[in-house]
Structure formats: C-alpha cells, structure tokens
Design an enzyme around this catalytic site. Structure first.
Site, PDB file in Angstrom:
ATOM      1  N   SER A 151       0.851  -1.192   0.000  1.00  0.00           N
ATOM      2  CA  SER A 151       0.000   0.000   0.000  1.00  0.00           C
ATOM      3  C   SER A 151       0.881   1.233   0.000  1.00  0.00           C
ATOM      4  O   SER A 151       1.720   1.386   0.892  1.00  0.00           O
ATOM      5  CB  SER A 151      -0.908   0.017   1.235  1.00  0.00           C
ATOM      6  N   ASP A 153       0.012   4.114   0.778  1.00  0.00           N
ATOM      7  CA  ASP A 153      -0.429   5.087   1.782  1.00  0.00           C
ATOM      8  C   ASP A 153       0.271   4.938   3.124  1.00  0.00           C
ATOM      9  O   ASP A 153       0.135   5.814   3.977  1.00  0.00           O
ATOM     10  CB  ASP A 153      -1.938   4.960   2.006  1.00  0.00           C
ATOM     11  N   GLN A 652      27.781  10.247  -4.249  1.00  0.00           N
ATOM     12  CA  GLN A 652      27.765  11.328  -3.258  1.00  0.00           C
ATOM     13  C   GLN A 652      26.957  12.530  -3.733  1.00  0.00           C
ATOM     14  O   GLN A 652      26.681  13.430  -2.937  1.00  0.00           O
ATOM     15  CB  GLN A 652      29.199  11.797  -2.958  1.00  0.00           C
TER      16      GLN A 652
END
Length: 736
Positions: A151, A153, A652
């Site tokens: 999910s 969310d 980096q």
C-alpha cells in the site's frame, strides 16, 4: 506430499510487490516447496484453472525493477460473498495449496483472515457437496496465512513502512521539486493533491521532504479559522524571502465539520483572501507507477523471505501473521491485531477524536507533525532574550546527500527555540580559521531538496596543534553549543574535542553529533543521512547496466563506494538483483573465486544472458574489480563478454532521496532539542551522539564504544543479517 505455497497480490498495486513475489518464489524453492502464483488476486482464486500457475526460478528473473505486479491484481466483489469464498477454497485445495502469502492492503488482508478462520467449515461443506474428496480434506485441514502490506499510503499499523510507500514518496517529491522551480520563477502558489483517503503519511512526509509551506491531513483536520491562518503563514514565508508557496493536501482531508478540503476549495480561499490564482496539480496514479525505489526492493525482499518461513513453520492453531519492518529489521505481528488497530483509526476520525487518530499512527507521526509546523513558521515559537545564546552547526567529513536538509532543519529549529544560529563554513578547517557566520530563516530557504553541502565540508581531522585555534574560534564567536554533522571524520573530531576538554575549556559546551555518510559506517543509528540516496544511485545504475546488456551475453562487475563497510554493495546487490556480492567484511579468496567462476560459466552455458557481481571498493587489495573482470572473461573463453562499471562519486551527488530528507529532519530536530535541554539545565559536560533509539541522544562514549576505529565501521552491522537473504535468492538450489 510436497508443500505448496500460493502467493497473490490483491487490491491496489504498489511498487515493490514484484520484489516480494520474487523473494517468495525463490525462498520457497530453496525450502523444497512448490510456489504457485494466484493471478489477479482473490478473483483469480475464484476463477481457478489457468489463474493458479506454478512458478519456477527463472519465471521471476528480471522483475525487481518493474513497477506494479507481474502476477496481476484486482478488487473482487465476489470474494466478499460466501459462495465466492467457498469456490476459492475449492480451487486452492484442488491445486494442493494450504499455505498462502497475500500481498495487499488492509481490505485484502482482512478478507484473507476471514477465509483462514472459516476454512474448516468451508472444507466440510465442500466434502458434503462432493466438490472435494475426504482425502483432500484430510490433507488440507487448515489454511496458513502470512500477510505483507502492499500500500503506498503507509496506512497499516504493525509495520513502520508498507511496500510502495517509499517509491510513492519518490514520485511525489520529484513532482514537488519540479513544481517548485517554476513556482519560484513566477512567484506563484501551487496546490498539490496526493493520495491518502484515510492516512496523511504521504502528505505529511512529502511536505517535509519537499519543503512545502502548508499541508492538510485526514487525521488532523485544521481548526475553525484555518483559512486565515493558512494565508498568514504563506504571507510570513513570502515576507521572509520565499518566492513560491507550495501546499500539499491529502485526497481525504476534511475540516472539523467533515466537509472535504479539496484543492479547489483551497484555491477559492486563496483567490478570495489574496487575489492570487493558485495553480492545482493532482498527481493521481503516477504515485503508484514507475520503478520501485531501492528501499522498496530490499525491504520487500527481506519481508518475502520471512513470510515463507512463517507459513512453513506455522503451528496448527497459530494466528495469521503480518510481516513488516520495525527500524529497518523484519518484524512480525498478529494480523488480527494489526487490522483492528488500523480500522480503529478510521473510527477515531469519524468520531472526531483526532488526537487519538494521530496517536494511533505512532509517536513518530505525531513528532513529525510538530516538526513540520515548526519548519514552515517564519517566526520563533518562543521570544528570544535580548542577548540570545548561540548554537553553531558544522559539517565534517565526506559529502553526503541530505547534509543541506540537516543544516536547514537545525537552523530553523534553533531559531524556533530562541537561539542565534551560526554556520561554520568549510567544515573543520573553517572552524580552525574562524570562518563562522550568522544565519537566519531565509538563509536556509530552498535547501530541502538540494544536494551538496551549502556550508561546506572537508575530510579533515584536526591535528593536536590546531585544537587551540579551534577553541579560540568558539570563544571569539561566542558559541554556546555546537552541532557536528558528518561521517567518520566528524566522529573522530568530536571524539578528540571531548578528550581534550580539560586542556581547552572552550570545548566544555554542549556538543551533539549526527551521522551523515553514504557508507553507513557509523554506530548508533541504522541509516546515516546520505546512505539511502547513494543506494538509489547504485540501483539506478545497475538497472541501466542491465538494459545496456539486453542484446548480448554479458557479465558486469559493478564497484560501489563504501570503503571498508559492506552496506552499499550488499543492499545494492539485493535491490539490483545481483548474482554475487563481494564485501570488505568477508574479502575474497582464490578458492571462492574459483567456485564463483565455475558458477558463472555454468549459468551462461545453461541459457543465462546476463550476470551481475557487485563489490565494495575496498573489498580486496589484490582482487580488484579489474582483476575480477579479467578472470571472468578469460574463463568464459568467448561464451560471454565482461565489463566493469565503477559508479564513483555520483553516489555522493544528486538530489537527496525522500528517505534521507525525512531522516535528516528527524535527526536534526532531535539534536537541537537535546542541545536546548543541556543549555537550559546548565549542563556542560555532556557530549551527545544519536543513540539509535528514536528521539534519544546518548553520551558520546556509549555510542562510539560500538565503533571499530581501525576498520572505520560499526562493530555490529545490522545489514549483515541480510547476507543470508542475498545468498539464498541469488543462486538456485544446488549451486555453490
């Protein structure tokens, strides 16, 4: 009879589901089980036949980098009926499947648990109806289930992160970064709507990661009068020097009367009160799409491996389990308790108990709300004294993406607490030379999504002869506390300062130390700022390398950074789907190389067209990436070609990932709270570093005692637990 495991993805799709499927299939094969894909979720279980198919080792090759789910998903209304569930049980038993791993949201997992509880009753009914035989019923008396939450969310209690959330944050922050550029150019306001009907995680974390000005969350509706407050906050930001305004609204946001707060409603408020015509961007399903992030790949992989173990080792009366993560380690909990706790949040919101809804999301969620409110205010929450004390911030060591967010949050948190904030320019040499300057709220504007280190940094540990000048600089600039952020050189510098406190009284001030290093080679915190960004760079590079070899038979040796620490090559290898990972911790032997070359040649002779080995830059003094590539090619005798890929300093650079921005936010805020506590209490002999416990700093010695100073890495490296996961998934059973 061979044990058979079914795997399905159900409900909405989420990036990283394929990584879990791959891990489940290959782990099951290693454990001697047969693994079946149930295509199209529970709808496929009901339809049966060709929707339930056995998967082999090669069937899940090359799916790590794909978004969505290769075995399909669907929301099945028929599965909610008794007849639908009865048919699903009949089809599973017909295939000999009584162990099931479901990757989906809370709805899919809730339905799966109900089926598990009703299984014996369904089996009896099917026998009575003659749809299955008594022998089949005896062989499959119960169903064992493990759930993985897929999910975007991040709306399930019981796991820190759900599969797909990190990737969705990548999509959202990429959009916010792009929108910010055009918004700043035209001095405009943008309203961005993100997913999250009942959970504001994406809205909150993307607002923090993207440096947004205002956000609306389902769990924390604004109080009456929010319209005026929102306009006031945006105006203060503009007055402080900000050229753009970004607002993030979750699709499920509403006011305290339950009236939805939509992007259009916010646009109308701004038009009425300011005359500005804000622009609206609704991100929609792009948040679900695209390549999964490195985190979603390695996390879903580790969870998939554990899910197989759970269903194979389950006791007859054991409760179905939810497999997730807690502080970057695989974690299991009861599926029922997790689902019930998740559903209670919706009940809290419906009954207007918003404090309970926020608390149910966890202490970290509440803390991040408080941090966010501090960040977007352009004025301190306390009145500074006439002569405020000064806190300086300094980077030290190698560059790490996310350093700017560390500095930004530290500066604004310090200002919010009523301090004057100073920046040391150029790292430790800047402190030696007295190069410090005062910084304000607007000086760190726009730093949330930028790479590099705006205040500068150097790989430098001061010499004993330079300590006096460092102490003089602190005294001359009236520094009352110092926050140092960086890698090994930062830790070595602060360690030296603490040891020399008796000789240099200027060092007897509160000192705090935070980890920022792409190598992730520091004790006290599982993920140093910068490590996730570097890992995503590595995985992205591996994806491109894989595509470059799609038209030929080719092996690649990819070299990562990491110095003496194996975090990047190991997790890069897991997330990139490598066949081999060479780590500095274990080195390379001739005997090992001989076995690896034999396996490599065998792989190409039996049909493989691509082979990937990942190694850390200091894995071996003698068996370098160049040597390995030459050996691999020589022994192939023209069967395949070999190339090297040294990813280098791009690890980096670049824009910091959402994870690193959020991680930096949390760490910097906690460090400033710690320094404030010490200054308020008058403590001057407490040097703090992050302890590894969320919200807590610890005495420096308690942290650095876990550092292997000679090898420049922690004595305990949590990611080495994933070595067994890598070895199991990278080689077929029988391969050495």
């Amino acid at each position: 009879m061979t044990v058979r495991i079914g795997v399905m993805t159900s409900g909405g799709d989420a990036q990283g589901m394929n990584a879990a499927v791959r891990a489940i299939v290959r782990t099951g094969i290693h454990e001697g089980a047969e693994v079946f894909a149930i295509r199209e979720g529970w709808q496929g279980a009901i339809q049966g036949g060709e929707h339930i198919v056995r998967l082999g080792w090669s069937d899940v090759s090359g799916i790590l980098s794909k978004g969505g789910t290769v075995i399909g998903t669907a929301r099945s209304a028929e599965f909610r009926t008794r007849e639908g569930q009865l048919t699903a049980v009949a089809n599973l038993i017909e295939k000999g499947i009584d162990r099931l791993i479901v990757i989906g949201g809370d709805g899919s997992l809730t339905g799966s648990r109900h089926l598990c509880l009703g299984w014996p009753e369904y089996v009896a009914e099917l026998v009575e109806a003659g749809r299955i035989t008594p022998e089949q019923a005896a062989q499959h008396p119960r169903l064992y289930i493990a759930g993985l939450v897929g999910s975007i969310d991040n709306d399930m209690v019981g796991t820190d992160m759900t599969i797909g959330t990190d990737s969705a944050l990548h999509r959202i922050t990429e959009a916010i970064d792009a929108i910010s550029s055009t918004a700043e150019s035209h001095r405009r306001t943008f309203i961005v709507e993100v997913m999250g009907r009942h959970c504001g995680y994406l809205a909150l974390m993307s607002a923090i990661a993207g440096g947004a000005d205002y956000t609306f969350l389902p769990e924390s509706p604004p109080r009456p009068g929010w319209e005026d407050r929102m306009v006031d906050v945006l105006a203060r930001g503009r007055a402080a020097g900000r050229r753009d305004s970004i607002l993030i609204v979750a699709e499920g946001a509403a006011d305290r009367d339950g009236t939805p707060i939509t992007a259009s409603r916010i646009q109308d408020v701004l038009r009425e009160r300011t005359g500005e015509e804000a622009r609206i961007t609704i991100l929609g399903h792009v948040q679900r799409g695209g390549t999964p992030s490195a985190y979603d790949r390695w996390m879903a992989t580790a969870c998939g491996v554990e899910a197989v173990r759970q269903v194979l080792d389950a006791e007859p009366d054991s409760e179905p389990v939810l497999v997730g993560v807690h502080r970057d380690a695989v974690h299991t909990t009861g599926l029922l308790s997790a689902v019930e706790a998740t559903h209670r949040i919706g009940d809290y919101i419906a009954s207007a108990d918003y404090d309970a809804a926020v608390a149910a999301r966890g202490h970290g969620f509440l803390t991040m709300i408080d941090i966010y409110r501090m960040l977007h205010e352009a004025r301190p929450s306390v009145s500074p004294p006439e002569t405020p004390r000064r806190i300086a911030v300094m980077h030290a060591g190698a560059l790490a993406p996310g350093m700017n967010q560390l500095a930004r949050v530290a500066v604004r948190a310090g200002l919010d607490l009523g301090y004057e904030m100073m920046a040391v320019i150029g790292g430790v040499p800047g402190l030696i030379n007295g190069d410090l300057r005062q910084v304000g709220w607007s000086d760190v504007e726009g730093m949330a999504h930028t790479g590099g280190a705006a205040f500068g940094t150097r790989r430098y540990v001061p010499q004993e002869s330079e300590l006096y000048q460092m102490a003089r600089s602190l005294e001359d600039h009236g520094v009352d506390a110092l926050l140092v952020m960086g890698g090994f050189h930062a830790y070595a510098t602060v360690d030296l300062m603490e040891r020399e406190r008796r000789r240099y009284p200027a060092f007897n001030i509160p000192l705090a130390l935070l980890p920022a290093s792409i190598d992730n080679n520091l004790p006290g915190w599982p993920m140093a700022v910068g490590a996730d960004t570097a890992l995503n760079t590595i995985v992205s590079s591996i994806d491109m390398v894989r595509m470059s070899a799609s038209a030929s038979k080719r092996a690649f040796v990819v070299e990562t950074m990491g110095r003496t620490c194996g975090f990047l090559p190991l997790l890069g290898g897991i997330a990139g789907g490598a066949e081999k990972a060479y780590l500095p911790e274990s080195g390379i032997t001739l005997e090992q190389l001989s076995a690896d070359i034999e396996a490599l040649v065998d792989a190409f002779e039996t049909g493989r067209s691509f082979y990937l080995a990942v190694m850390g830059e200091e894995t071996s003094e003698h068996y370098t990436a160049d040597v390995l590539a030459r050996l691999f090619e020589a022994e192939g005798r023209g069967l395949y070609s070999v190339r090297r890929a040294l990813i280098g300093h791009v690890q980096q650079g670049g824009t910091p990932s959402p994870f690193d921005r959020i991680n930096a936010t949390r760490l910097a805020y906690q460090a400033l709270v710690n320094l404030d506590r010490q200054l308020q209490s008058g403590t001057d002999d407490y040097v703090a570093a992050h302890s590894g416990t969320p919200g807590l700093m610890a005495p420096l010695r308690d942290v650095t005692d876990h550092m292997d100073w000679e090898r420049q890495r922690p004595r305990e490296q949590w990611w080495l637990r994933l070595r067994a996961v890598f070895d199991q998934l990278s080689r077929k059973p029988g391969q050495e």
